[in-house]
Design an enzyme around this catalytic site. Structure first.
Site, PDB file in Angstrom:
ATOM      1  N   HIS A  39      -2.796   0.444   7.731  1.00  0.00           N
ATOM      2  CA  HIS A  39      -2.050   1.172   7.995  1.00  0.00           C
ATOM      3  C   HIS A  39      -2.307   2.165   6.930  1.00  0.00           C
ATOM      4  O   HIS A  39      -1.472   3.518   7.104  1.00  0.00           O
ATOM      5  CB  HIS A  39      -0.756  -0.192   7.322  1.00  0.00           C
ATOM      6  CG  HIS A  39       0.357   0.912   7.035  1.00  0.00           C
ATOM      7  ND1 HIS A  39       1.782  -0.118   7.546  1.00  0.00           N
ATOM      8  CD2 HIS A  39       0.828   2.139   6.656  1.00  0.00           C
ATOM      9  CE1 HIS A  39       2.634   0.829   7.632  1.00  0.00           C
ATOM     10  NE2 HIS A  39       2.164   2.247   6.832  1.00  0.00           N
ATOM     11  N   GLU A  40      -2.796   2.364   5.969  1.00  0.00           N
ATOM     12  CA  GLU A  40      -2.575   3.754   5.296  1.00  0.00           C
ATOM     13  C   GLU A  40      -3.880   4.174   5.538  1.00  0.00           C
ATOM     14  O   GLU A  40      -3.063   6.185   5.814  1.00  0.00           O
ATOM     15  CB  GLU A  40      -2.685   2.830   3.676  1.00  0.00           C
ATOM     16  CG  GLU A  40      -2.284   1.968   3.194  1.00  0.00           C
ATOM     17  CD  GLU A  40      -0.705   2.271   3.080  1.00  0.00           C
ATOM     18  OE1 GLU A  40      -0.711   3.399   3.272  1.00  0.00           O
ATOM     19  OE2 GLU A  40      -0.054   1.412   2.957  1.00  0.00           O
TER      20      GLU A  40
ATOM     21  N   CYS B 152       7.315  -0.910   5.787  1.00  0.00           N
ATOM     22  CA  CYS B 152       6.188   0.700   5.461  1.00  0.00           C
ATOM     23  C   CYS B 152       7.689   0.924   4.435  1.00  0.00           C
ATOM     24  O   CYS B 152       9.134   0.852   4.090  1.00  0.00           O
ATOM     25  CB  CYS B 152       5.947   2.005   6.675  1.00  0.00           C
ATOM     26  SG  CYS B 152       5.280   3.202   5.731  1.00  0.00           S
ATOM     27  N   LEU B 153       7.046   1.344   3.452  1.00  0.00           N
ATOM     28  CA  LEU B 153       7.763   2.482   2.022  1.00  0.00           C
ATOM     29  C   LEU B 153       8.518   3.139   2.608  1.00  0.00           C
ATOM     30  O   LEU B 153       9.620   3.567   2.106  1.00  0.00           O
ATOM     31  CB  LEU B 153       7.037   2.336   1.016  1.00  0.00           C
ATOM     32  CG  LEU B 153       6.581   1.130   0.091  1.00  0.00           C
ATOM     33  CD1 LEU B 153       5.807   1.549  -0.555  1.00  0.00           C
ATOM     34  CD2 LEU B 153       7.853   0.017  -0.411  1.00  0.00           C
TER      35      LEU B 153
ATOM     36  N   GLY C  64       0.881  -1.509   0.051  1.00  0.00           N
ATOM     37  CA  GLY C  64      -0.226   0.721  -0.181  1.00  0.00           C
ATOM     38  C   GLY C  64       0.829   1.298   0.060  1.00  0.00           C
ATOM     39  O   GLY C  64       2.091   1.201   0.223  1.00  0.00           O
TER      40      GLY C  64
END
Ligand code: CO
Length: 175
Positions: A140-141, A98-99, A51
């Site tokens: 999360h998003e 997470c990115l 995401g």
């Protein structure tokens, strides 16, 4: 289409303060929003993310994208606008990344199922009902859109791991 709307997006990394900003609802689905969603999907897939939230690419709108199938399958991304959690059920601890925090994985407690009110890019109001990994990704998003990051939920047993990671990125930044 102007030059800016074709521009590639880069993922903002922690500790950039933009990641703590709250985002604003999308009022009108313009060409800019379409283009942003498209580029967010490309960026998410490029980095093998599950995401990506708009604030992670420096756009303070309530938009996120998720890939709804496992990484080894042909991607089926969706764009979610103006999400609001209606209810959550259950609780599960799983490793999460997470990115905006490359190579950091932490065990995080999340709901097992979630129901979200949302809009799609065609201005339709929908209910998104997901469980497991997808529920985790969606929560999360949505957190990102409220300036909340997964490190905020770190378990006592992983605080040292997190602190070491933060020390390393602080050194990289200084260097
Ligand atoms: Co994230």
């Amino acid at each position: 289409m102007d030059a800016q709307s074709k521009e590639n997006l880069s993922v903002i990394k922690y500790p950039n303060k933009i990641l703590r900003a709250k985002t604003l609802p999308v009022e009108k689905i313009t060409e800019e929003i379409f283009s942003l969603a498209d580029r967010m999907i490309k960026t998410m897939l490029k980095y093998d993310g599950v995401g990506l939230a708009a604030s992670q690419v420096g756009k303070l709108y309530r938009i996120f994208v998720i890939n709804t199938v496992p990484l080894d399958e042909k991607p089926k991304p969706i764009t979610v606008l103006n999400p609001e959690i209606i209810d959550k059920e259950g609780s599960l601890q799983e490793e999460e990344g997470c990115l905006s925090f490359p190579s950091l994985y932490l065990k995080i407690q999340r709901a097992e199922k979630v129901r979200v009110q949302m809009q799609n890019l065609y201005n339709e109001k929908l209910i998104l009902e997901v469980e497991g990994l997808l529920a985790r990704a969606v929560i999360h998003e949505i957190d990102h859109l409220n300036g909340i990051l997964f490190i905020d939920y770190v378990e006592e047993s992983e605080k040292e791991k997190l602190n070491n990671y933060l020390k390393v990125i602080a050194t990289q930044k200084a260097g």
